[in-house]
Structures are given as structure tokens and as C-alpha cells.
Motif scaffolding. Structure first.
Motif, PDB file in Angstrom:
ATOM      1  N   LEU A  69       1.087  14.221  19.175  1.00  0.00           N
ATOM      2  CA  LEU A  69       0.739  14.879  20.431  1.00  0.00           C
ATOM      3  C   LEU A  69      -0.216  16.049  20.192  1.00  0.00           C
ATOM      4  O   LEU A  69      -1.032  16.372  21.052  1.00  0.00           O
ATOM      5  N   VAL A  70      -0.147  16.663  19.033  1.00  0.00           N
ATOM      6  CA  VAL A  70      -1.081  17.746  18.705  1.00  0.00           C
ATOM      7  C   VAL A  70      -2.510  17.202  18.688  1.00  0.00           C
ATOM      8  O   VAL A  70      -3.439  17.837  19.191  1.00  0.00           O
ATOM      9  N   ASP A  71      -2.692  15.994  18.117  1.00  0.00           N
ATOM     10  CA  ASP A  71      -4.008  15.362  18.102  1.00  0.00           C
ATOM     11  C   ASP A  71      -4.493  15.086  19.526  1.00  0.00           C
ATOM     12  O   ASP A  71      -5.654  15.333  19.858  1.00  0.00           O
ATOM     13  N   VAL A  72      -3.581  14.564  20.348  1.00  0.00           N
ATOM     14  CA  VAL A  72      -3.949  14.242  21.726  1.00  0.00           C
ATOM     15  C   VAL A  72      -4.374  15.501  22.485  1.00  0.00           C
ATOM     16  O   VAL A  72      -5.370  15.503  23.214  1.00  0.00           O
ATOM     17  N   LEU A  73      -3.634  16.593  22.305  1.00  0.00           N
ATOM     18  CA  LEU A  73      -3.987  17.845  22.966  1.00  0.00           C
ATOM     19  C   LEU A  73      -5.337  18.367  22.488  1.00  0.00           C
ATOM     20  O   LEU A  73      -6.168  18.813  23.293  1.00  0.00           O
ATOM     21  N   ALA A  74      -5.556  18.322  21.178  1.00  0.00           N
ATOM     22  CA  ALA A  74      -6.818  18.824  20.632  1.00  0.00           C
ATOM     23  C   ALA A  74      -8.006  18.040  21.182  1.00  0.00           C
ATOM     24  O   ALA A  74      -9.030  18.624  21.564  1.00  0.00           O
TER      25      ALA A  74
END
Length: 201
Positions: A86-91
Motif C-alpha cells: 500500500l505504501v507503493d500505491v500511495l506513493a
């Protein structure tokens, strides 16, 4: 950035599309692409957002679902832990380097990278901060919707720029400085509410 998009896509294409976000998300393709795991989506208890992977490049997220989730449901999601991907998706959604987002949230780079590779769940503390960012973006999107200016408005990109701005209400500090704690994120949410009320005043 393209690599981050590719990594997020690869994670979403596994058979356990819905498990990799630990019940926190419902994933599906946009209309031009075949739906991913659509049958399993209806059986998931915690459906916070729809992450749509565009036919060619883009990843879009309905952040309004973050903002609309109830307190008890959010507690369950955070305790269970959201997937580190999810960190990748947010970034990608915020159009910012992943390293900057990790630093802003006070996360540990090595931990996030390791858990992303393993598609493992973040701790409850880490999940709280990551989900909190989604809720703030959702709040901004709802504000835009209510003002009638949401067409072509990118709430995630707006947030990424706004939280770098020094604000008098924060004694010259930036909202970004408060993003590494749940309490700080609450302060930012209240500040956004004040900004909205000032517009309508």
C-alpha cells in the motif's frame, strides 16, 4: 516511478488479489481490462477502497472510501495490518518518491522494502500512519466534491504539494511534519476542516 507501478501491478495479479491487502481493499480493473478477482470481492469484510489498475499505466484509488470508513472498521483494519505494498500505491497516487513518503511517515526504509517484497502486513502502528494518509486524501477529495470543483481534481497530488507548505496555523511548520503520528494526522484533518469552513464563510 515506473518500477513502482510495475511492482504494484505484479502484486495485484496474483490469485490472492484481495488477501495481499489483508481485507483492506477491493481491487479491480478499469472497464478496458478484465476484472481481477471480482468474485472474491463481495465476500470481503473490510472493503475500504477500490484500487483500479488502468489498462496501460495508471493506478487510481477511490480515497473517498478511506474517509468514509467507520472508526471501528478502521480499528479492525489497522489491527490486522495493511499490506506493505500500500505504501507503493500511495506513493504512485501522490506522484512522489517512495523514499520521501516513507521518511514523512517515520517508517523504516529497510522494513518497508522487506515487507513489500514479502507482501507482508505492516504493524498496527505503521498501518495506522499509512491508512491515515489515505483518509486525509479522501477528506480533500470529499471537500472538492462538496465544492463542485472535483472534476479533473487530483486529491492525492494536491495533498503531496500542500503538506510541504509552511502554514501560519502551524507556526510556520508544514503539515508534513505531523504525518508521522496519528495525533499529528488528526491535527492536519482538523486544519483541513478549518480551511473548508473558511472557504464557505
Amino acid at each position: 516511478m515506473n518500477q513502482e507501478i510495475s511492482d504494484a501491478r505484479s502484486a495485484a495479479r496474483s490469485e490472492n488479489d484481495f488477501e495481499w491487502l489483508h481485507h483492506a481493499f477491493t481491487l479491480e480493473k478499469r472497464t478496458r481490462a478484465k476484472a481481477l478477482g471480482a468474485e472474491g470481492a463481495s465476500n470481503k469484510r473490510h472493503s475500504v477502497a477500490v484500487v483500479a489498475i488502468g489498462g496501460d499505466k495508471s493506478i487510481t484509488v477511490d480515497f473517498r472510501k478511506f474517509y468514509e470508513v467507520g472508526p471501528m472498521e478502521q480499528v479492525c483494519i489497522v489491527k490486522r495490518g495493511v499490506n506493505a505494498c500500500l505504501v507503493d500505491v500511495l506513493a504512485v497516487s501522490m506522484q512522489m518518491p517512495k523514499e520521501k513518503l516513507i521518511s514523512t511517515l517515520g517508517l523504516t526504509r529497510a522494513t518497508i522494502q522487506r515487507k513489500s517484497r514479502q507482501q507482508a502486513a505492516l504493524s498496527s502502528n505503521e498501518s495506522s500512519r499509512v491508512v491515515g494518509v489515505g483518509k486525509l486524501i479522501g477528506q480533500v477529495q470529499m471537500m472538492a466534491d462538496e465544492s463542485g470543483t472535483s472534476e479533473d481534481f487530483d486529491a492525492a497530488a494536491w495533498m503531496a504539494q500542500w503538506w510541504d507548505q509552511p502554514l501560519p496555523a502551524l507556526n510556520g511548520g508544514c503539515p508534513r511534519d505531523l504525518m508521522d503520528t496519528a495525533e499529528g494526522q488528526v491535527m492536519v484533518s482538523l486544519l483541513l476542516g478549518r480551511l473548508q469552513r473558511a472557504v464557505y464563510a
